[in-house]
Design an enzyme around this catalytic site. Sequence first.
Site, PDB file in Angstrom:
ATOM      1  N   TYR A 162     -67.769 -22.466 -36.607  1.00 62.49           N
ATOM      2  CA  TYR A 162     -68.235 -23.704 -35.969  1.00 62.49           C
ATOM      3  C   TYR A 162     -69.526 -24.193 -36.623  1.00 62.49           C
ATOM      4  CZ  TYR A 162     -70.009 -26.724 -32.160  1.00 62.49           C
ATOM      5  OH  TYR A 162     -70.509 -27.769 -31.424  1.00 62.49           O
TER       6      TYR A 162
ATOM      7  N   ILE B 194     -67.965 -35.016 -23.200  1.00 66.13           N
ATOM      8  CA  ILE B 194     -69.059 -35.953 -23.502  1.00 66.13           C
ATOM      9  C   ILE B 194     -68.496 -37.318 -23.907  1.00 66.13           C
ATOM     10  CG2 ILE B 194     -71.075 -36.342 -24.975  1.00 66.13           C
ATOM     11  CD1 ILE B 194     -71.124 -33.225 -25.402  1.00 66.13           C
ATOM     12  N   GLY B 195     -67.425 -37.299 -24.713  1.00 61.49           N
ATOM     13  CA  GLY B 195     -66.845 -38.558 -25.194  1.00 61.49           C
ATOM     14  C   GLY B 195     -66.317 -39.404 -24.050  1.00 61.49           C
TER      15      GLY B 195
ATOM     16  N   THR C 189     -64.676 -41.102 -31.000  1.00 64.29           N
ATOM     17  CA  THR C 189     -63.662 -40.068 -31.207  1.00 64.29           C
ATOM     18  C   THR C 189     -63.880 -38.967 -30.157  1.00 64.29           C
ATOM     19  OG1 THR C 189     -64.970 -38.753 -32.776  1.00 64.29           O
ATOM     20  CG2 THR C 189     -63.633 -40.537 -33.705  1.00 64.29           C
ATOM     21  N   GLY C 190     -62.768 -38.374 -29.746  1.00 63.25           N
ATOM     22  CA  GLY C 190     -62.869 -37.348 -28.706  1.00 63.25           C
ATOM     23  C   GLY C 190     -63.205 -37.956 -27.356  1.00 63.25           C
ATOM     24  N   ALA C 191     -62.513 -39.081 -27.040  1.00 68.11           N
ATOM     25  CA  ALA C 191     -62.857 -39.821 -25.811  1.00 68.11           C
ATOM     26  C   ALA C 191     -62.022 -39.385 -24.614  1.00 68.11           C
ATOM     27  CB  ALA C 191     -62.665 -41.323 -26.063  1.00 68.11           C
ATOM     28  N   SER C 192     -61.167 -38.375 -24.792  1.00 71.67           N
ATOM     29  CA  SER C 192     -60.274 -38.003 -23.688  1.00 71.67           C
ATOM     30  C   SER C 192     -60.916 -36.992 -22.738  1.00 71.67           C
ATOM     31  CB  SER C 192     -58.976 -37.410 -24.260  1.00 71.67           C
ATOM     32  OG  SER C 192     -59.263 -36.301 -25.090  1.00 71.67           O
TER      33      SER C 192
END
Length: 287
Positions: free
Chosen positions: A189, A49-50, A43-46
């Site tokens: 956060y 770190i992802g 997840t968050g690959a765009s």
Amino acid sequence: MSEGTSNGRPLAERVATRLLYPTSRPRGKALRAAVSARVVLVTGASHGIGKATVRKLAAAGAVVLLVARSREDLEQVADEIRAEGGTARVFQADLSDMAATERLARDILAEHGHVDVVISNAGRSIRRPIDESYDRFHDFTRTIDVNYLGPVRLLLTLLPSMRERRQGHIVNLSTWTLRMPPGPQWAAYGASKAAFDTWLRTVATEIAVDGVTVTSVYMPLVHTRMSAPSDFGPTPGLTCDEAADVVCHAVVARPVEITPWWTGPLQAWSDLTRGPAHRLMTRSYRR
Ligand SMILES: NC(=O)c1ccc[n+]([C@@H]2O[C@H](COP(=O)([O-])OP(=O)(O)OC[C@H]3O[C@@H](n4cnc5c(N)ncnc54)[C@H](OP(=O)(O)O)[C@@H]3O)[C@@H](O)[C@H]2O)c1
């Protein structure tokens, strides 16, 4: 800021980074053995770190499933992976939308049958003092949705199949700040990251019996678009590429946790001396 390179990083910062965060870069052979032909959901690959992580995993032969909200950015990452001979599939989803997240998990299972590794990386950071937050309740709901409830919603649908297959690994991109005394301005956060960290570590004690393992990565500062707006002063940070190595190490070695070596002594000191640690944080905020 360029993602995934150390270009322009002063030598002193690179040396300090090496000393503070001696990251293990898994050997290519070990990473290939761990992920080749395996289905790895990130997840968050765009971005950040992802994005750096999916590139490494795909280069090692994994079938990577890319999740984020921005389809165009995901398609670009997937195209780059395919151009290098890798296998990538794009799933656009907003993890703060619980119905969409459940649908996402069901679509993935329908299409791929199972997931071998889940890298829970998508996240949102908000840094704001409490006196500027009184009319911003949405800061708290936004962070809790994407950093806690969305990842829980996703795993509730994926876990049964992982447990039935008696194999699987979950890597959580947690933060080093959870290993330190709470720092000013990070209430929204910090609380949301702590919620998922606790949830997953608790669940880990129940699913281990079925061969499903969990690694909590207490990631230090990484230079990404997320950290860019905050002023961390001279704090040395990792590049996305270095952070992706840490995640790949987690996938290969499956330790219970990965944390910078100095957080242990600091945490022990802060537990023993709650008063002084709190006063130190208070003074640093006043300054
Ligand atoms: N950077 C650091 O210093 C640091 C330190 C410790 C831990 N971490 C953790 O590492 C993880 C990655 O951070 P990063 O620095 O790489 O951040 P980043 O560059 O901002 O990337 C965040 C990723 O999450 C995705 N995302 C955000 N909201 C989403 C949503 N509602 N639904 C689906 N995807 C969403 C973004 O894609 P879209 O915008 O396209 O949706 C993006 O791909 C986070 O969990 C963060 O808490 C970062």
